[in-house]
Structure formats: C-alpha cells, structure tokens
Design a protein around this motif. Structure first.
Motif, PDB file in Angstrom:
ATOM      1  N   THR A 241       0.828  -1.207   0.000  1.00  0.00           N
ATOM      2  CA  THR A 241       0.000   0.000   0.000  1.00  0.00           C
ATOM      3  C   THR A 241       0.860   1.252   0.000  1.00  0.00           C
ATOM      4  O   THR A 241       0.566   2.234  -0.702  1.00  0.00           O
ATOM      5  N   ALA A 242       1.939   1.234   0.798  1.00  0.00           N
ATOM      6  CA  ALA A 242       2.839   2.391   0.869  1.00  0.00           C
ATOM      7  C   ALA A 242       3.474   2.680  -0.485  1.00  0.00           C
ATOM      8  O   ALA A 242       3.743   3.832  -0.838  1.00  0.00           O
ATOM      9  N   GLU A 243       3.695   1.632  -1.243  1.00  0.00           N
ATOM     10  CA  GLU A 243       4.298   1.787  -2.568  1.00  0.00           C
ATOM     11  C   GLU A 243       3.261   1.948  -3.684  1.00  0.00           C
ATOM     12  O   GLU A 243       3.607   1.930  -4.862  1.00  0.00           O
ATOM     13  N   ARG A 244       1.976   2.022  -3.320  1.00  0.00           N
ATOM     14  CA  ARG A 244       0.873   2.225  -4.264  1.00  0.00           C
ATOM     15  C   ARG A 244       0.784   1.089  -5.294  1.00  0.00           C
ATOM     16  O   ARG A 244       0.338   1.295  -6.429  1.00  0.00           O
ATOM     17  N   ILE A 245       1.173  -0.122  -4.890  1.00  0.00           N
ATOM     18  CA  ILE A 245       1.155  -1.252  -5.815  1.00  0.00           C
ATOM     19  C   ILE A 245      -0.255  -1.571  -6.302  1.00  0.00           C
ATOM     20  O   ILE A 245      -0.461  -1.804  -7.510  1.00  0.00           O
ATOM     21  N   PRO A 246      -1.290  -1.607  -5.400  1.00  0.00           N
ATOM     22  CA  PRO A 246      -2.644  -1.887  -5.910  1.00  0.00           C
ATOM     23  C   PRO A 246      -3.087  -0.907  -6.990  1.00  0.00           C
ATOM     24  O   PRO A 246      -3.719  -1.310  -7.981  1.00  0.00           O
ATOM     25  N   LYS A 247      -2.737   0.366  -6.814  1.00  0.00           N
ATOM     26  CA  LYS A 247      -3.125   1.360  -7.818  1.00  0.00           C
ATOM     27  C   LYS A 247      -2.394   1.126  -9.137  1.00  0.00           C
ATOM     28  O   LYS A 247      -2.973   1.231 -10.220  1.00  0.00           O
ATOM     29  N   ILE A 248      -1.116   0.769  -9.020  1.00  0.00           N
ATOM     30  CA  ILE A 248      -0.327   0.500 -10.233  1.00  0.00           C
ATOM     31  C   ILE A 248      -0.892  -0.720 -10.973  1.00  0.00           C
ATOM     32  O   ILE A 248      -1.016  -0.719 -12.208  1.00  0.00           O
ATOM     33  N   VAL A 249      -1.235  -1.763 -10.203  1.00  0.00           N
ATOM     34  CA  VAL A 249      -1.808  -2.968 -10.808  1.00  0.00           C
ATOM     35  C   VAL A 249      -3.133  -2.648 -11.482  1.00  0.00           C
ATOM     36  O   VAL A 249      -3.420  -3.117 -12.589  1.00  0.00           O
ATOM     37  N   ALA A 250      -3.951  -1.821 -10.807  1.00  0.00           N
ATOM     38  CA  ALA A 250      -5.250  -1.437 -11.379  1.00  0.00           C
ATOM     39  C   ALA A 250      -5.070  -0.704 -12.702  1.00  0.00           C
ATOM     40  O   ALA A 250      -5.765  -0.971 -13.689  1.00  0.00           O
ATOM     41  N   GLU A 251      -4.115   0.219 -12.724  1.00  0.00           N
ATOM     42  CA  GLU A 251      -3.865   0.974 -13.950  1.00  0.00           C
ATOM     43  C   GLU A 251      -3.359   0.064 -15.067  1.00  0.00           C
ATOM     44  O   GLU A 251      -3.704   0.237 -16.241  1.00  0.00           O
ATOM     45  N   TRP A 252      -2.570  -0.958 -14.684  1.00  0.00           N
ATOM     46  CA  TRP A 252      -2.060  -1.898 -15.684  1.00  0.00           C
ATOM     47  C   TRP A 252      -3.204  -2.711 -16.292  1.00  0.00           C
ATOM     48  O   TRP A 252      -3.270  -2.888 -17.511  1.00  0.00           O
ATOM     49  N   PHE A 253      -4.100  -3.196 -15.443  1.00  0.00           N
ATOM     50  CA  PHE A 253      -5.235  -3.966 -15.953  1.00  0.00           C
ATOM     51  C   PHE A 253      -6.103  -3.108 -16.870  1.00  0.00           C
ATOM     52  O   PHE A 253      -6.567  -3.565 -17.917  1.00  0.00           O
ATOM     53  N   VAL A 254      -6.349  -1.851 -16.480  1.00  0.00           N
ATOM     54  CA  VAL A 254      -7.179  -0.962 -17.284  1.00  0.00           C
ATOM     55  C   VAL A 254      -6.507  -0.665 -18.620  1.00  0.00           C
ATOM     56  O   VAL A 254      -7.168  -0.537 -19.656  1.00  0.00           O
ATOM     57  N   SER A 255      -5.169  -0.573 -18.599  1.00  0.00           N
ATOM     58  CA  SER A 255      -4.446  -0.295 -19.842  1.00  0.00           C
ATOM     59  C   SER A 255      -4.572  -1.450 -20.835  1.00  0.00           C
ATOM     60  O   SER A 255      -4.490  -1.252 -22.048  1.00  0.00           O
ATOM     61  N   ILE A 256      -4.751  -2.679 -20.318  1.00  0.00           N
ATOM     62  CA  ILE A 256      -4.933  -3.840 -21.198  1.00  0.00           C
ATOM     63  C   ILE A 256      -6.348  -3.848 -21.763  1.00  0.00           C
ATOM     64  O   ILE A 256      -6.558  -4.003 -22.963  1.00  0.00           O
ATOM     65  N   SER A 257      -7.312  -3.685 -20.859  1.00  0.00           N
ATOM     66  CA  SER A 257      -8.718  -3.682 -21.289  1.00  0.00           C
ATOM     67  C   SER A 257      -9.569  -3.144 -20.144  1.00  0.00           C
ATOM     68  O   SER A 257      -9.244  -3.335 -18.973  1.00  0.00           O
ATOM     69  N   ASP A 258     -10.642  -2.465 -20.503  1.00  0.00           N
ATOM     70  CA  ASP A 258     -11.567  -1.991 -19.479  1.00  0.00           C
ATOM     71  C   ASP A 258     -12.748  -2.948 -19.321  1.00  0.00           C
ATOM     72  O   ASP A 258     -13.760  -2.621 -18.709  1.00  0.00           O
ATOM     73  N   SER A 259     -12.593  -4.154 -19.854  1.00  0.00           N
ATOM     74  CA  SER A 259     -13.658  -5.153 -19.788  1.00  0.00           C
ATOM     75  C   SER A 259     -13.507  -6.017 -18.541  1.00  0.00           C
ATOM     76  O   SER A 259     -12.436  -6.620 -18.330  1.00  0.00           O
ATOM     77  N   PRO A 260     -14.556  -6.134 -17.720  1.00  0.00           N
ATOM     78  CA  PRO A 260     -14.502  -7.058 -16.578  1.00  0.00           C
ATOM     79  C   PRO A 260     -14.265  -8.503 -17.015  1.00  0.00           C
ATOM     80  O   PRO A 260     -13.635  -9.262 -16.293  1.00  0.00           O
ATOM     81  N   PHE A 261     -14.764  -8.869 -18.202  1.00  0.00           N
ATOM     82  CA  PHE A 261     -14.580 -10.228 -18.721  1.00  0.00           C
ATOM     83  C   PHE A 261     -13.095 -10.541 -18.878  1.00  0.00           C
ATOM     84  O   PHE A 261     -12.615 -11.601 -18.455  1.00  0.00           O
ATOM     85  N   VAL A 262     -12.363  -9.622 -19.495  1.00  0.00           N
ATOM     86  CA  VAL A 262     -10.923  -9.815 -19.708  1.00  0.00           C
ATOM     87  C   VAL A 262     -10.188  -9.810 -18.376  1.00  0.00           C
ATOM     88  O   VAL A 262      -9.285 -10.621 -18.141  1.00  0.00           O
ATOM     89  N   PHE A 263     -10.581  -8.896 -17.485  1.00  0.00           N
ATOM     90  CA  PHE A 263      -9.949  -8.828 -16.157  1.00  0.00           C
ATOM     91  C   PHE A 263     -10.084 -10.161 -15.432  1.00  0.00           C
ATOM     92  O   PHE A 263      -9.097 -10.703 -14.883  1.00  0.00           O
ATOM     93  N   LEU A 264     -11.281 -10.725 -15.417  1.00  0.00           N
ATOM     94  CA  LEU A 264     -11.505 -11.991 -14.712  1.00  0.00           C
ATOM     95  C   LEU A 264     -10.748 -13.136 -15.379  1.00  0.00           C
ATOM     96  O   LEU A 264     -10.257 -14.040 -14.688  1.00  0.00           O
TER      97      LEU A 264
END
Length: 436
Positions: free
Chosen positions: A307-330
């Motif tokens: 959390t201190a390194e903002r890893i969850p936010k970075i991971v979220a941004e990476w997933f969104v950069s691949i696709s904004d589809s929940p189907f692809v995320f899952l």
C-alpha cells in the motif's frame, strides 16, 4: 523499494524459504531500503493479528478435529452409501457426497481429504477400483472442504481483502458453487465408471472392520436408520449458518458454538471422545492456528508495504491499460490464480493476492463477495496441481502411491473443475443468488 520487495520475495521462495518468512523478510528488506525503522514491522505484524474475527480460525479447526475423533466421518459415509452406494461408480460418488457433508463441518481441505480418504480409498480399492482412480476421486473431492462453508480461507479472505467483505456473506455465497462442483464431480465419476466398468452394482461387501460402510440396497428402513445416525452431525452447518443469518451470533461466535456442539456430540451423545482425543484435537488446533496466524501477521506487513508503494493502484492501472472489460480482467485473474495455486499454499496465496486484486475488482464493478469465491475456487483447484497440491500429498500418502501415478487420471477432473470455475466466474448469480 517495490522492485526490491518482489525480487527478494521470489528469490526467497525460489530457494525454499517458507512463504510466511519470505513475505516478512522481503518486507523488512524493502523497509530498510527506505530507511523505515524495523520497529514499525513489529507493530504492523501485531496489528494484523489483533483482530477479533480471527478467533474463528482456531475454533473451526478444533471443531473439525473433534468431529473427526467422534467418528462423525463414518456416520456420514454410511448415510451417503445407503443413498447412492449401489449405482454405477457408487463408492466414488459416496466419496464426493461424504466430502460435502464433512466439508460443512471441518472448513479445511486437507482435513476433509484425510478424514474421508483414510476410510474410502481402501474401500474403493477393495471393490476393484484402480488405486490411482480412487486416489484421484478423493483428492478432487477434498477441495470441497474450503468451498462449502464454513471455510477457513473465506475467513482469511474477508480479513485481508482490502475492502469490506462479510464473512457470513462469503459462507452463504459458497453454498451453490460447492453444490455445483460436487454435482459435476459425481457426474464425472459416474461417466468414467460406466465406461471403465468400475463399481457396477457389485454384490461384494466392503471390508467390515475397515469401513463399516455396506453396499445395502436402499430401503426406507435402512435409509431412515442411516439418516438418523447422520442427522446430528449434519445439523452443525444448519446451526452455524442459521445462527449467523438469524442474528443470533457472529461468525466468530458461531465457531465457538461449533466447538461446543462437537463436544456435546462426541463427549455426551456418542461418547466416542476421550481425554486423549481431546488433547490431540487441542494440539492440532494450536499448531494449525499458529501456522495460519504467522502467515497472516507477515502478510499484513507485506500488504502495508504494498500500500505504501501504491502497488494496488499500479496494478489497477495496468489492468485498465490492457482492457476496461470485466470479462478480460476476470480471465487474466483466473490464469494468474491457477498459476499461483500450483506453487503457493491457499492461505498464503490469498493474503498476497487479495489486497492487490480485490480493490481492482471492485473498480471493475465486480462484487467483492463474488470475487472472493472466484479466488478461493481457483486456489482450491491448486490443491490438486503439483508441485504444492496439498490434497495430492494427503491422498497419495493414504494410498501409498506417488503423485505422478495419478496425474493422468486427474485430467478429466481438471477439465470439469475448469468448466465449473468458468461458470462461477461469469455467472455471479451462482454465488450471489442467496444473498439477493
């Protein structure tokens, strides 16, 4: 700091350091790199374990152990055998059905596999089932221990997810996925047995001393007798879930009630518990709880650094950069979790991945309870995959064979479980219907 954190974590895991130590040591190395006092590490480890809901874990472990020593597994086997023991592949189907019943008591996959497998693997072999098939059936059935509530991994997920998740909701959400998986395993066993000719209405009886589970033709009389014998053990999940959703007690209090109920059955009604068994059950509970708490404490520190390194936010941004589809995320999450399940113990994998991915899932509009079930089912499949599949080790130890001897036999079960996982992932109603 983040690079050092993950590099040291994977290096330690690669050289064989236990997961809990790897998480703690890598976190402390990252903190030292940033000049953060290690006193903070001690505080974070303690605060991660300073949680009232965590008290449910030792109580559920103890309740499952007491039920095992009370001879509950044999009563459940007898009841399942009277219901389905005479059909094609009957004893294999009995294994799955009994695992369902016992899973609703133990909360543990390994405990379910050991308690049921020690009776039913030899019984299947005596009825001419191939030993690799019998072992595979038991290993696959054992995963129901963490899916059907109560479930210790569900408690761990609720406490480490990074978002608010109700333990009670997770328990309820696991019911239909557990039934779906159990039903598909039974169908798979039936089809394989039909094709291969396993257990087709054999007139031979099981070994009396070792199983006491006879292949009687179903009648109202023996059906009622077996039901009566298994009724009180099967009431435990009703009491637990009914009490939680009836507002009578919390999930933590429900765990204590489960221990009291187990003592009542084993010590007073059946009189199969003695002081020696109780002491062994207490010892098992202490050891199991210590291991889990050590993982949770170090995972809490690891999560704080993330959390201190903002890893969850970075991971979220990476997933969104691949696709904004929940189907692809899952889809990506399922692939990742299946891979992690091959190498990490379930509890450790949850505390590493849940605080990173659950907030991302919520951002994609995925219900966190549904997402928790997805994580747990993926990692439950990991219990069947080498090199760290705990169910494989337990079942093969009971059967006295090597793991590589059953991998080919497990392939149909892998396929069915992957189909189940896809259905549960993309049809959230399967998990959430009872919560609506």
């Amino acid at each position: 700091m983040a690079v050092l954190l993950f590099f040291s974590l994977f290096l330690l895991l690669f050289i064989g350091v236990p997961v809990s130590f790897s998480m703690g040591l890598s976190s402390m190395l990252a903190m030292m790199d940033k000049g953060i006092s290690l006193q903070v590490a001690v505080q974070k480890v303690f605060s991660s374990m300073d949680s009232f809901p965590l008290m449910a874990i030792p109580f559920f472990i103890l309740a499952g152990s007491l039920m095992e020593f009370s001879g509950i597994s044999q009563r459940l086997i007898n009841f399942a055998n009277v219901l389905v023991g005479r059909i094609t592949g009957g004893l294999g189907i009995v294994t799955v059905m009994t695992a369902m019943f016992f899973a609703a008591i133990s909360g543990s996959s390994a405990a379910t596999t050991a308690a049921i497998g020690s009776i039913l693997i030899p019984a299947m072999v005596k009825q001419k089932y191939p030993i690799n098939f019998a072992t595979s059936v038991q290993a696959a059935s054992g995963e129901l221990g963490v899916i059907i509530p109560p479930s210790i991994p569900m408690i761990i997920f609720a406490l480490t997810a990074g978002v608010s998740v109700s333990i009670g909701d997770l328990f309820i959400a696991g019911i239909f996925p557990g039934i779906l998986i159990a039903g598909s395993l039974m169908l798979t066993i039936y089809v394989i047995s039909k094709v291969k000719g396993y257990g087709i209405k054999s007139n031979s009886k099981l070994a009396e001393a070792e199983t006491a589970a006879t292949s009687e033709t179903f009648t109202v009389t023996n059906g009622l007798s077996a039901f009566k014998s298994a009724l009180l053990p099967m009431m435990m999940p009703v009491i637990i879930l009914g009490g939680i959703y009836g507002g009578i007690f919390t999930p933590t209090e429900a765990a204590a009630v489960a221990v009291g109920y187990a003592l009542l059955l084993g010590g007073v009604i059946y009189r199969t518990l003695n002081l020696k068994n109780i002491m062994v059950a207490l010892k098992n509970s202490v050891i199991g709880t210590t291991v889990i708490m050590f993982i949770i404490g170090n995972a809490g520190l690891f999560g704080w650094v993330l959390t201190a390194e903002r890893i969850p936010k970075i991971v979220a941004e990476w997933f969104v950069s691949i696709s904004d589809s929940p189907f692809v995320f899952l889809l990506l999450v399922n692939i990742l979790l299946l891979f992690m399940g091959m190498f990490l113990e379930t509890g450790a994998a949850i505390v590493i991945i849940a605080p990173i991915l659950t907030p991302v899932a919520v951002m994609f509009g995925i219900d966190p309870v549904h997402f928790g079930i997805i994580i747990i089912i993926n990692l439950a499949i990991g219990m069947l995959t080498p090199p760290v599949g705990v169910n494989l080790f337990v079942a093969c130890q009971i059967a006295g064979i090597r793991i590589d001897h059953i991998i080919k036999t497990l392939i149909p079960f892998y396929i069915v479980l992957l189909v189940d996982m896809a259905l549960i992932t993309y049809l959230p109603q399967i998990s959430l219907w009872l919560l609506k």
